[in-house]
Design a protein around this motif. Structure first.
Motif, mmCIF file in Angstrom:
data_model
loop_
_atom_site.group_PDB
_atom_site.id
_atom_site.type_symbol
_atom_site.label_atom_id
_atom_site.label_comp_id
_atom_site.label_asym_id
_atom_site.label_seq_id
_atom_site.Cartn_x
_atom_site.Cartn_y
_atom_site.Cartn_z
ATOM 1 N N PHE B 32 0.831 -1.201 0.000
ATOM 2 C CA PHE B 32 0.000 0.000 0.000
ATOM 3 C C PHE B 32 0.871 1.258 0.000
ATOM 4 C CE2 PHE B 32 -2.465 3.112 2.693
ATOM 5 C CZ PHE B 32 -3.264 3.540 1.659
ATOM 6 N N VAL B 40 -6.445 -4.308 1.197
ATOM 7 C CA VAL B 40 -7.154 -4.556 2.457
ATOM 8 C C VAL B 40 -7.234 -6.039 2.802
ATOM 9 C CG1 VAL B 40 -8.569 -2.560 3.012
ATOM 10 C CG2 VAL B 40 -9.219 -3.996 1.117
ATOM 11 N N ILE B 225 -9.545 -6.734 13.362
ATOM 12 C CA ILE B 225 -8.845 -5.787 14.229
ATOM 13 C C ILE B 225 -7.473 -5.451 13.660
ATOM 14 C CG2 ILE B 225 -8.121 -7.670 15.788
ATOM 15 C CD1 ILE B 225 -8.721 -4.858 17.681
ATOM 16 N N ILE B 227 -6.855 -4.955 10.599
ATOM 17 C CA ILE B 227 -6.990 -3.894 9.596
ATOM 18 C C ILE B 227 -6.552 -2.587 10.253
ATOM 19 C CG2 ILE B 227 -8.610 -2.537 8.205
ATOM 20 C CD1 ILE B 227 -10.376 -4.948 7.931
ATOM 21 N N PHE B 231 -2.937 -0.800 9.195
ATOM 22 C CA PHE B 231 -3.076 0.474 8.486
ATOM 23 C C PHE B 231 -2.639 1.636 9.367
ATOM 24 C CE2 PHE B 231 -5.449 -1.791 5.268
ATOM 25 C CZ PHE B 231 -5.152 -1.081 4.126
ATOM 26 N N VAL B 235 0.138 4.203 8.007
ATOM 27 C CA VAL B 235 -0.175 5.626 7.861
ATOM 28 C C VAL B 235 0.688 6.468 8.796
ATOM 29 C CG1 VAL B 235 -1.971 7.380 8.216
ATOM 30 C CG2 VAL B 235 -2.521 5.278 7.020
ATOM 31 N N LEU B 239 3.703 6.745 4.190
ATOM 32 C CA LEU B 239 3.597 5.610 3.287
ATOM 33 C C LEU B 239 4.951 5.121 2.769
ATOM 34 C CD1 LEU B 239 0.462 6.752 1.312
ATOM 35 C CD2 LEU B 239 0.618 5.297 3.316
ATOM 36 N N PHE B 273 -7.240 2.157 16.084
ATOM 37 C CA PHE B 273 -8.168 2.848 15.187
ATOM 38 C C PHE B 273 -8.255 4.330 15.530
ATOM 39 C CE2 PHE B 273 -9.703 -1.525 14.612
ATOM 40 C CZ PHE B 273 -9.770 -1.564 13.235
ATOM 41 N N LEU B 276 -5.219 6.029 14.209
ATOM 42 C CA LEU B 276 -5.353 6.101 12.757
ATOM 43 C C LEU B 276 -6.224 7.291 12.357
ATOM 44 C CD1 LEU B 276 -5.021 4.802 9.951
ATOM 45 C CD2 LEU B 276 -6.904 3.297 10.484
#
Lengths: 314, 290
Positions: B32, B40, B225, B227, B231, B235, B239, B273, B276
């Motif tokens: 990514f 994903v 979870i 994910i 990510f 992030v 990247l 999360f 994020l």
């Protein structure tokens, strides 16, 4: 279809469903299953307003459903609000959530919006898990009020309410598609830079679409606690809702408001049959496999296939 | 209530956890971060790696060795994935955003359900001499399984950093992320380079999956979870930065560990999360991005 014709057809449809739900002799299970199918019509239609028209993929559908459902629970528990107030309240808060997530991430590329919506699911689930008032992780048992209007059972009433919500959502989607909003959103999907340069207020219309989409998902979730007479975070925040709400419009066809309706009616009915006879896991597998197949082979969905078939038979 | 000792222990545990999070995110950082593919399905493949390790371990092989054996298999899976993605989406370059996302999201669910159908929904663990016992230094107890994961994670990150800065292919992968056209002008085939990168990104998941099941029990729905965790790390790192991935992993690990100790484990999922979302709102280019 002209607006007059559309209005006539949809009121006829609602009248038919109303007669069905007050008729005696129809099996209760029909309404129990029908409620879920109609709920998916609302969800798929709502998802398509942002995902189909503008190309921003919302993975966080359960978050919006849950905001609707838990708003309803709080309104019911605190002031024993009637069902309609619960639905309106759920819609407003879920719309606000859509606006919030949109403000945070709709300026960024599509994938960041998608990931942010997944994040909202887990953050809200954690909050609800630790919120005693609505039952925390163990959930909350709810007693349905005795008020049935003129229906024989609560499930019949909810079925009709969901039918009204489904027609309402489709009408909204139809309006959005034909208005400046829909044209703008399609321009965003094709090329965001070109749209911006041509004077389309891209951020503004994306935010409006995200708010409408979220609010519709909220109203789909609001009757859930009364339907199950129970609420619990694990199943409410289940990410499987996302794959359904995303799969149905893509399989049906995202370019027209009828696409999500076709996809939802077909798949949700199939699911109701599969759940009864086989298993819940298979449900996810069917939608997942169909979704991947359609995305790869027929990206225009069933609508595209029909169009192609019509052209070749001419 | 919160003594210095307790905080110190939380930070120590957070460092171990953080290196582990960095290692499971390395593949996503390549796919990514560098190649800009909305991968994903990465966390689902991670769990697939854990279950393959579990299945292999039943024959009595050590889980780490299983992870190493899985790497070539996952390399091939990655190549197949990219070839397919390229042929169906990238080559035609129409509406790749929605279709690519929907494709990988669908694949993630297919993998998850297949795991449920084959292995059931129960949690699975593996056994090895280093799982279950702890290293005791004074009052502190460090589980060996965390230490093992820590060592593998560090070496994996180290190897990847060297690969991307020193070798020809590694540099080519970085270049393809920056400017595909320029690479083509230099006479290299960008599709081949991307395919290689995708293979490596997925191969890392073989070993990372083995680490995941060494660190704790695994269940099919766990990809959801992860994910957030993977990510969040990618992030946060900005990247495509390998060394940034390590720092971002540490930030997440320590934050999660402190939240677990102060507020309780039920708040842990919100940490990754939440970080994020915070990052996307405040600084989407990441800690080390320009």
């Amino acid at each position: 279809m002209t607006s007059m014709k559309y209005a006539a057809y949809s009121s006829l449809l609602l009248l038919g469903l109303l007669t069905l739900s007050i008729m005696s002799g129809v099996n209760e299970y029909f309404f129990f299953a029908g409620f879920v199918v109609l709920q998916f019509v609302v969800l798929a239609t709502a998802w398509n307003i942002l995902g189909g028209y503008a190309g921003y993929v919302n993975f966080g559908v359960p978050a919006f459903i849950a905001v609707g459902a838990y708003t309803a629970v709080v309104l019911f528990k605190s002031i024993s609000a009637p069902l309609l107030v619960q639905i309106v309240g759920g819609g407003i808060l879920a719309g606000a959530l859509g606006l919030g997530v949109g403000l945070l991430t709709l300026k960024l590329r599509g994938i960041f919006f998608s990931i942010a919506t997944v994040a909202v699911v887990f953050i809200l689930e954690t909050l609800v898990n630790n919120w005693r008032y609505v039952g925390g992780a163990t959930g909350l048992q709810l007693t349905r009020p005795a008020d049935l209007w003129f229906f024989d059972s609560y499930v019949r009433m909810l079925f009709f309410v969901m039918a009204v919500l489904a027609v309402f959502s489709v009408t909204v989607a139809r309006y959005v598609q034909d208005s400046f909003l829909g044209r703008g959103l399609r321009a965003v999907r094709d090329s965001e830079e070109a749209a911006e340069c041509s004077g389309v207020p891209t951020l503004k219309i994306k935010l409006i679409a995200c708010t409408i989409s979220g609010a519709l998902m909220g109203i789909a979730g609001a009757p859930m606690p009364m339907y199950l007479s129970y609420i619990e975070p694990l199943s409410t925040f289940n990410l499987s809702y996302s794959i359904y709400a995303l799969g149905m419009p893509i399989i049906g066809g995202t370019s027209h408001w009828i696409g999500p309706v076709i996809g939802a009616l077909l798949l949700a009915t199939l699911q109701q049959i599969v759940t009864v006879t086989v298993s819940n896991e298979l449900n996810v597998l069917i939608v997942g496999v169909l979704l991947v197949l359609f995305v790869v082979i027929a990206p225009e969905g069933i609508l595209g296939l029909v169009k192609k078939w019509k052209q070749s038979s001419k | 209530m919160f003594s210095v000792d307790l905080i110190f222990e939380a930070v120590l545990f957070g460092i171990l956890l953080g290196c582990f999070y960095a290692a499971v995110s390395l593949g996503l950082s390549v796919a990514f971060g560098l190649l800009d593919v909305p991968y994903v399905a990465h966390p689902a493949l991670l769990i697939l790696g854990s279950y393959f390790t579990y299945a292999l371990c039943q024959t009595g092989i050590d889980p780490i060795l299983c992870g190493l054996l899985l790497m070539p298999v996952f390399y091939l899976i990655g190549i197949a994935f990219y070839r397919f993605y390229y042929e169906t989406f990238e080559k035609r370059s129409t509406d790749t955003g929605v279709r690519g996302l929907a494709f990988f999201f669908g694949m993630a669910f297919i993998i998850e359900v297949c795991l449920i159908l084959v292995f059931g929904v129960d949690q699975r663990t593996v056994s090895a001499s280093y799982i279950g016992s702890s290293l005791e230094i004074g009052d502190y107890r460090l589980p060996y399984r965390m230490l093992v994961a820590f060592v593998i994670a560090l070496s994996l990150t180290f190897v990847m950093t060297i690969y991307f800065s020193k070798t020809f292919n590694g540099r080519a992968i970085k270049a393809v992320g920056q400017d595909e056209g320029a690479l083509r002008l230099m006479g290299a085939n960008p599709v081949k380079i991307k395919q290689l990168a995708f293979g490596i990104a997925t191969a890392v998941n073989g070993l990372a999956g083995a680490m995941l099941i060494i660190v704790g029990p695994v269940e099919p729905a766990m990809d959801r979870i992860y994910i957030g965790r993977t990510f969040c790390v990618v992030v946060l790192a900005g990247l495509g930065s390998m060394s940034g991935t390590l720092v971002a992993g540490l930030v997440l690990g320590i934050a999660e560990s402190i939240v677990m100790m102060t507020l309780g484990p039920s708040w842990a999922p919100a940490v990754s999360f939440g970080l994020l979302l915070l990052m996307l709102g405040a600084r989407p280019q990441g800690l080390f991005g320009r």
